[in-house]
Design a protein around this motif. Structure first.
Motif, PDB file in Angstrom:
ATOM      1  N   ARG A 184       0.859  -1.193   0.000  1.00 38.05           N
ATOM      2  CA  ARG A 184       0.000   0.000   0.000  1.00 38.05           C
ATOM      3  C   ARG A 184       0.888   1.233   0.000  1.00 38.05           C
ATOM      4  O   ARG A 184       2.028   1.187   0.497  1.00 38.05           O
ATOM      5  N   ASP A 185       0.379   2.309  -0.588  1.00 33.79           N
ATOM      6  CA  ASP A 185       1.188   3.528  -0.613  1.00 33.79           C
ATOM      7  C   ASP A 185       1.064   4.211   0.743  1.00 33.79           C
ATOM      8  O   ASP A 185       0.378   3.727   1.639  1.00 33.79           O
ATOM      9  N   LEU A 186       1.742   5.350   0.899  1.00 34.35           N
ATOM     10  CA  LEU A 186       1.775   5.979   2.218  1.00 34.35           C
ATOM     11  C   LEU A 186       0.400   6.491   2.650  1.00 34.35           C
ATOM     12  O   LEU A 186       0.145   6.670   3.837  1.00 34.35           O
ATOM     13  N   ALA A 187      -0.491   6.667   1.687  1.00 31.21           N
ATOM     14  CA  ALA A 187      -1.853   7.070   2.032  1.00 31.21           C
ATOM     15  C   ALA A 187      -2.687   5.849   2.434  1.00 31.21           C
ATOM     16  O   ALA A 187      -3.838   5.982   2.821  1.00 31.21           O
ATOM     17  N   GLY A 188      -2.094   4.648   2.312  1.00 26.87           N
ATOM     18  CA  GLY A 188      -2.799   3.433   2.724  1.00 26.87           C
ATOM     19  C   GLY A 188      -3.548   2.742   1.603  1.00 26.87           C
ATOM     20  O   GLY A 188      -4.219   1.732   1.821  1.00 26.87           O
ATOM     21  N   GLU A 189      -3.430   3.270   0.382  1.00 27.08           N
ATOM     22  CA  GLU A 189      -4.194   2.667  -0.716  1.00 27.08           C
ATOM     23  C   GLU A 189      -3.470   1.484  -1.329  1.00 27.08           C
ATOM     24  O   GLU A 189      -2.253   1.529  -1.517  1.00 27.08           O
ATOM     25  N   VAL A 190      -4.238   0.447  -1.647  1.00 27.97           N
ATOM     26  CA  VAL A 190      -3.665  -0.798  -2.141  1.00 27.97           C
ATOM     27  C   VAL A 190      -3.059  -0.606  -3.535  1.00 27.97           C
ATOM     28  O   VAL A 190      -3.716  -0.088  -4.439  1.00 27.97           O
ATOM     29  N   VAL A 208      -9.994  -4.115  -4.956  1.00 23.55           N
ATOM     30  CA  VAL A 208      -9.371  -3.356  -3.866  1.00 23.55           C
ATOM     31  C   VAL A 208      -8.265  -2.398  -4.316  1.00 23.55           C
ATOM     32  O   VAL A 208      -7.877  -1.533  -3.547  1.00 23.55           O
ATOM     33  N   LEU A 209      -7.762  -2.561  -5.536  1.00 22.29           N
ATOM     34  CA  LEU A 209      -6.685  -1.680  -5.997  1.00 22.29           C
ATOM     35  C   LEU A 209      -7.131  -0.232  -5.873  1.00 22.29           C
ATOM     36  O   LEU A 209      -8.228   0.133  -6.295  1.00 22.29           O
ATOM     37  N   GLY A 210      -6.265   0.587  -5.238  1.00 25.94           N
ATOM     38  CA  GLY A 210      -6.580   2.009  -5.099  1.00 25.94           C
ATOM     39  C   GLY A 210      -7.476   2.324  -3.914  1.00 25.94           C
ATOM     40  O   GLY A 210      -7.758   3.478  -3.649  1.00 25.94           O
ATOM     41  N   LYS A 211      -7.929   1.263  -3.202  1.00 23.95           N
ATOM     42  CA  LYS A 211      -8.801   1.506  -2.032  1.00 23.95           C
ATOM     43  C   LYS A 211      -7.963   1.474  -0.747  1.00 23.95           C
ATOM     44  O   LYS A 211      -6.924   0.812  -0.701  1.00 23.95           O
ATOM     45  N   PRO A 212      -8.411   2.131   0.304  1.00 25.38           N
ATOM     46  CA  PRO A 212      -7.665   2.092   1.566  1.00 25.38           C
ATOM     47  C   PRO A 212      -7.738   0.696   2.202  1.00 25.38           C
ATOM     48  O   PRO A 212      -8.821   0.254   2.601  1.00 25.38           O
ATOM     49  N   ALA A 213      -6.587   0.035   2.265  1.00 26.07           N
ATOM     50  CA  ALA A 213      -6.530  -1.379   2.655  1.00 26.07           C
ATOM     51  C   ALA A 213      -7.220  -1.642   3.994  1.00 26.07           C
ATOM     52  O   ALA A 213      -8.090  -2.512   4.097  1.00 26.07           O
ATOM     53  N   HIS A 214      -6.845  -0.884   5.010  1.00 22.33           N
ATOM     54  CA  HIS A 214      -7.330  -1.227   6.340  1.00 22.33           C
ATOM     55  C   HIS A 214      -8.763  -0.786   6.592  1.00 22.33           C
ATOM     56  O   HIS A 214      -9.396  -1.260   7.522  1.00 22.33           O
ATOM     57  N   GLU A 263      12.291   4.087  -0.809  1.00 20.29           N
ATOM     58  CA  GLU A 263      12.516   4.589  -2.171  1.00 20.29           C
ATOM     59  C   GLU A 263      11.248   4.500  -3.023  1.00 20.29           C
ATOM     60  O   GLU A 263      11.010   5.354  -3.870  1.00 20.29           O
ATOM     61  N   ALA A 264      10.419   3.486  -2.742  1.00 14.54           N
ATOM     62  CA  ALA A 264       9.205   3.331  -3.539  1.00 14.54           C
ATOM     63  C   ALA A 264       8.033   4.098  -2.918  1.00 14.54           C
ATOM     64  O   ALA A 264       6.983   4.236  -3.536  1.00 14.54           O
ATOM     65  N   GLY A 265       8.232   4.583  -1.697  1.00 10.99           N
ATOM     66  CA  GLY A 265       7.147   5.294  -1.018  1.00 10.99           C
ATOM     67  C   GLY A 265       5.964   4.385  -0.753  1.00 10.99           C
ATOM     68  O   GLY A 265       4.822   4.777  -0.928  1.00 10.99           O
ATOM     69  N   SER A 266       6.251   3.132  -0.353  1.00 10.12           N
ATOM     70  CA  SER A 266       5.151   2.204  -0.107  1.00 10.12           C
ATOM     71  C   SER A 266       5.452   1.305   1.082  1.00 10.12           C
ATOM     72  O   SER A 266       6.568   1.278   1.590  1.00 10.12           O
ATOM     73  N   ILE A 267       4.435   0.590   1.516  1.00 10.96           N
ATOM     74  CA  ILE A 267       4.582  -0.324   2.644  1.00 10.96           C
ATOM     75  C   ILE A 267       4.197  -1.727   2.198  1.00 10.96           C
ATOM     76  O   ILE A 267       3.121  -1.931   1.624  1.00 10.96           O
ATOM     77  N   LEU A 268       5.119  -2.641   2.432  1.00 16.42           N
ATOM     78  CA  LEU A 268       4.865  -4.043   2.093  1.00 16.42           C
ATOM     79  C   LEU A 268       4.321  -4.713   3.338  1.00 16.42           C
ATOM     80  O   LEU A 268       4.888  -4.583   4.421  1.00 16.42           O
ATOM     81  N   GLU A 269       3.228  -5.441   3.185  1.00 17.42           N
ATOM     82  CA  GLU A 269       2.585  -6.049   4.345  1.00 17.42           C
ATOM     83  C   GLU A 269       2.369  -7.532   4.072  1.00 17.42           C
ATOM     84  O   GLU A 269       1.816  -7.896   3.042  1.00 17.42           O
ATOM     85  N   ILE A 270       2.867  -8.365   4.966  1.00 14.49           N
ATOM     86  CA  ILE A 270       2.678  -9.814   4.807  1.00 14.49           C
ATOM     87  C   ILE A 270       1.870 -10.316   5.998  1.00 14.49           C
ATOM     88  O   ILE A 270       2.298 -10.187   7.146  1.00 14.49           O
ATOM     89  N   ASN A 271       0.701 -10.855   5.719  1.00 16.58           N
ATOM     90  CA  ASN A 271      -0.204 -11.267   6.790  1.00 16.58           C
ATOM     91  C   ASN A 271      -0.452 -12.771   6.759  1.00 16.58           C
ATOM     92  O   ASN A 271      -0.869 -13.311   5.743  1.00 16.58           O
ATOM     93  N   ARG A 272      -0.164 -13.423   7.887  1.00 15.17           N
ATOM     94  CA  ARG A 272      -0.376 -14.875   7.966  1.00 15.17           C
ATOM     95  C   ARG A 272      -1.603 -15.129   8.831  1.00 15.17           C
ATOM     96  O   ARG A 272      -1.735 -14.587   9.921  1.00 15.17           O
ATOM     97  N   ASP A 273      -2.477 -15.979   8.327  1.00 15.04           N
ATOM     98  CA  ASP A 273      -3.715 -16.294   9.030  1.00 15.04           C
ATOM     99  C   ASP A 273      -3.413 -17.180  10.235  1.00 15.04           C
ATOM    100  O   ASP A 273      -2.943 -18.305  10.087  1.00 15.04           O
ATOM    101  N   ILE A 274      -3.669 -16.667  11.439  1.00 13.41           N
ATOM    102  CA  ILE A 274      -3.435 -17.484  12.632  1.00 13.41           C
ATOM    103  C   ILE A 274      -4.739 -17.663  13.409  1.00 13.41           C
ATOM    104  O   ILE A 274      -4.733 -17.944  14.595  1.00 13.41           O
ATOM    105  N   THR A 275      -5.845 -17.507  12.703  1.00 14.26           N
ATOM    106  CA  THR A 275      -7.145 -17.580  13.375  1.00 14.26           C
ATOM    107  C   THR A 275      -7.330 -18.929  14.081  1.00 14.26           C
ATOM    108  O   THR A 275      -7.595 -18.973  15.283  1.00 14.26           O
ATOM    109  N   ALA A 276      -7.135 -20.004  13.314  1.00 10.34           N
ATOM    110  CA  ALA A 276      -7.401 -21.344  13.861  1.00 10.34           C
ATOM    111  C   ALA A 276      -6.498 -21.613  15.059  1.00 10.34           C
ATOM    112  O   ALA A 276      -6.946 -22.092  16.111  1.00 10.34           O
ATOM    113  N   GLN A 277      -5.232 -21.249  14.887  1.00  8.97           N
ATOM    114  CA  GLN A 277      -4.245 -21.482  15.941  1.00  8.97           C
ATOM    115  C   GLN A 277      -4.623 -20.715  17.209  1.00  8.97           C
ATOM    116  O   GLN A 277      -4.620 -21.260  18.310  1.00  8.97           O
TER     117      GLN A 277
END
Ligand code: ADP
Ligand code: MG
Length: 539
Positions: A184-190, A208-214, A263-277
């Motif tokens: 997502r960019d610094l504004a939070g958009e995907v 979701v592209l261009g939408k605020p992820a969170h 440098e890219a002005g973005s945030i990389l986010e990696i989310n692992r599903d731990i719901t069941a655990q």
């Protein structure tokens, strides 16, 4: 500038000039005239020799005497022009002024041809050769530049193709990852949304592209947004658990890692599903708490039950006592009825504590395997090596649920003690108990984890003793001990430092189902022996 045939003097800068004449004296005089030019002078005494030297050198100008025996100047020029390499080589004919010669010279189409009449005027010869030499040098430079340019273009094209390939490869990998990966960019958009994110959240990329992820995921953060932002800016990364909503309204819990790409002005986010655990862990804690409550209630009920029985008897005797008048008897009866209700409640509570009235044959091996199966993911996640050996079927008469709880807790504790990985060793075997004349079943659970601090050792089996803050109940061992005691068994432990780490061994001894005297070799157990064997890596 006395250059021999085929001179190599500083070839890269100087041009070569080939002089062809059958008279050595003339060659010498040309050499003298051209000495002032910064060039390699190559001499040939015949057309044939001239052609041979041409092949060996990159010649800028050929100074060619028209009248030579064997191959004359024109014949040599014709031969040169037939060869692709020499079609553009400059030729300067030296000839006595005869009209026929001049005509013939004009017949050469290529511009790089000229002539000098005899007697040769040194300045004219030098000037003409110099022009051709300069021309050659310039075109050679141009060629060189061209080649360099081409090479650079080629190199750049290759690099582009390469990085394009790498980017594609990386993108493929991102697509293959089972985690949800988004940028997502610094504004939070995907900006990017991988297949894993589509699978986990149910939102497709184009939705979701261009939408605020969170906002889309209705993310609940464990801390306020400002502190996440400051971690990203100051440390470049943040990690923590998030609660999010899928497209169809399900709640998911994810372990999230976020990295700022400045440098890219973005945030990389990696989310692992731990719901069941997470849910399983919560359920486990709840069961443990419930079991503890049940046990507490059971103990209280049990303690109350004995005096209640005495009181019930007393009321029975009182109610029928001849000394009581009508009113007193009425009150005694009332008391007795209320007492009956209390008795009913305690009996019910006791029933809740006893999971079942009828004991069955329980296979401890099966039970251990079940527990290990449940913990397998955790074992793999924390890289714990499992080493288990059963030397016996391990059949015990009792109640499977409570026995399972004992081993769940022992194995769970061992795993929790090894967050950085280690070795979990489980052994089960029969042991002849000389004192009571029966075969006992001995189960040991050893780990190479944090160990037990000496000052904690005597509190381990106390209720609510835990070193795991909010993650622990501190009831596991207390309940386990109560259960094992019900079976007339024992539970003990030892923890010792070893090789910079610790070894902790818990040993449960249960009276065997069948009073046989079978002893399996090598299964003599004591927690101290256990520890030595683990330390030495023996079975
Ligand atoms: P809990 O696991 O909820 O903390 P337990 O009664 O199961 O409660 O354990 C009590 C405490 O005993 C733990 O908090 C831990 O400090 C200690 N303990 C139990 N097993 C081990 C082990 N294998 N290694 C180190 N410490 C242990
Ligand atoms: Mg525990």
């Amino acid at each position: 500038m006395n250059a021999p045939e085929g001179s190599q003097v500083n070839e890269s800068q100087k041009v070569n000039i080939l002089m062809v004449d059958d008279q050595p004296a003339k060659l010498l005089s040309y050499e003298a005239i051209l000495a002032g030019l910064d060039a390699n002078l190559i001499k040939a005494r015949s057309g044939r020799e001239g052609l041979e030297l041409l092949l060996k050198h990159d010649v800028a100008v050929v100074l060619l005497d028209v009248s030579m025996p064997e191959i004359n100047g024109f014949e040599m020029a014709d031969m040169m022009r037939q060869h692709p390499r020499f079609q553009k080589t400059a030729i300067l004919f030296i000839s006595a002024v005869r009209m026929s010669d001049v005509d013939r010279i004009k017949g050469y189409q290529s511009g790089a041809v000229d002539y000098i009449s005899v007697p040769v005027v040194p300045e004219v010869l030098r000037a003409k050769v110099a022009v051709f030499a300069e021309l050659h040098r310039k075109s050679r430079e141009l060629e060189h530049l061209n080649r360099e340019l081409e090479e650079r273009v080629e190199q750049r094209t290759f690099e582009l193709r390469e990085s394009e390939g790498q980017a594609r490869e990386r993108a493929d990998l991102l697509e293959l990852a089972s985690e949800a990966i988004l940028v997502r960019d610094l504004a939070g958009e995907v900006q990017y949304w991988n297949a894993g994110a589509e699978a986990l959240y149910g939102w497709e990329r184009h939705q979701v592209l261009g939408k605020p992820a969170h906002q889309v995921l209705e993310t609940e953060f464990p801390v306020d947004a400002a502190s996440i932002e400051s971690a990203l800016i100051n440390e470049g990364r943040w990690h923590g658990n998030l609660i999010q909503q899928t497209r169809d309204g399900h709640e998911v819990i994810v372990a999230s890692r976020q990295v700022l790409k400045k440098e890219a002005g973005s945030i990389l986010e990696i989310n692992r599903d731990i719901t069941a655990q997470t849910r399983a862990e919560e359920a486990l804690r709840r069961t443990e708490k419930l079991a503890a409550m049940g046990r507490v209630a059971g103990i209280i009920a049990h303690e109350i039950n004995n005096p209640l029985e005495a009181i019930t008897n007393a009321f029975y005797l009182l109610r029928n006592h001849p000394s009581l008048d009508e009113e007193a008897r009425y009150y005694a009866q009332l008391g007795e009825e209320e007492l009956a209700r209390v008795c009913h409640i305690t009996k019910q509570t006791l029933g809740f504590y006893r999971e079942s009235q009828h004991p069955v044959d329980v296979s401890i091996a099966g039970l251990l395997d079940e527990v290990l199966q449940l913990q397998m993911r955790q074992l793999q996640l924390t890289r714990i090596a499992l080493d288990k050996k059963y030397f016996s079927n391990g059949t015990v008469r009792g109640f499977p649920v409570e026995l399972r709880q004992v081993f769940f807790n022992l194995i769970g504790n061992a795993i929790q003690a090894m967050p950085e990985g280690g070795r979990l060793r489980i052994r089960m075997g029969d042991r002849w108990n000389e004192a009571v004349g029966r075969t006992d079943l001995v189960i040991s659970v050893c780990d190479t984890g944090t160990g037990v601090r000496p000052e904690h050792a005597k509190h381990l089996f106390e209720p609510f003793f835990t070193t795991k803050s909010s993650k622990g109940t501190g009831l596991g061992l207390w309940i386990s001990k109560g259960i094992i005691q019900k079976y007339d068994g024992t539970i003990q432990f030892r923890s010792i430092p070893f090789k910079g780490g610790n070894i902790t061994a818990f040993r449960v001894t249960l009276p065997g189902a069948a009073p046989t005297a079978q002893v399996i070799a090598g299964t003599d157990h004591s927690t101290a022996d256990e520890i030595v064997r683990v330390a030495l890596g023996q079975t």
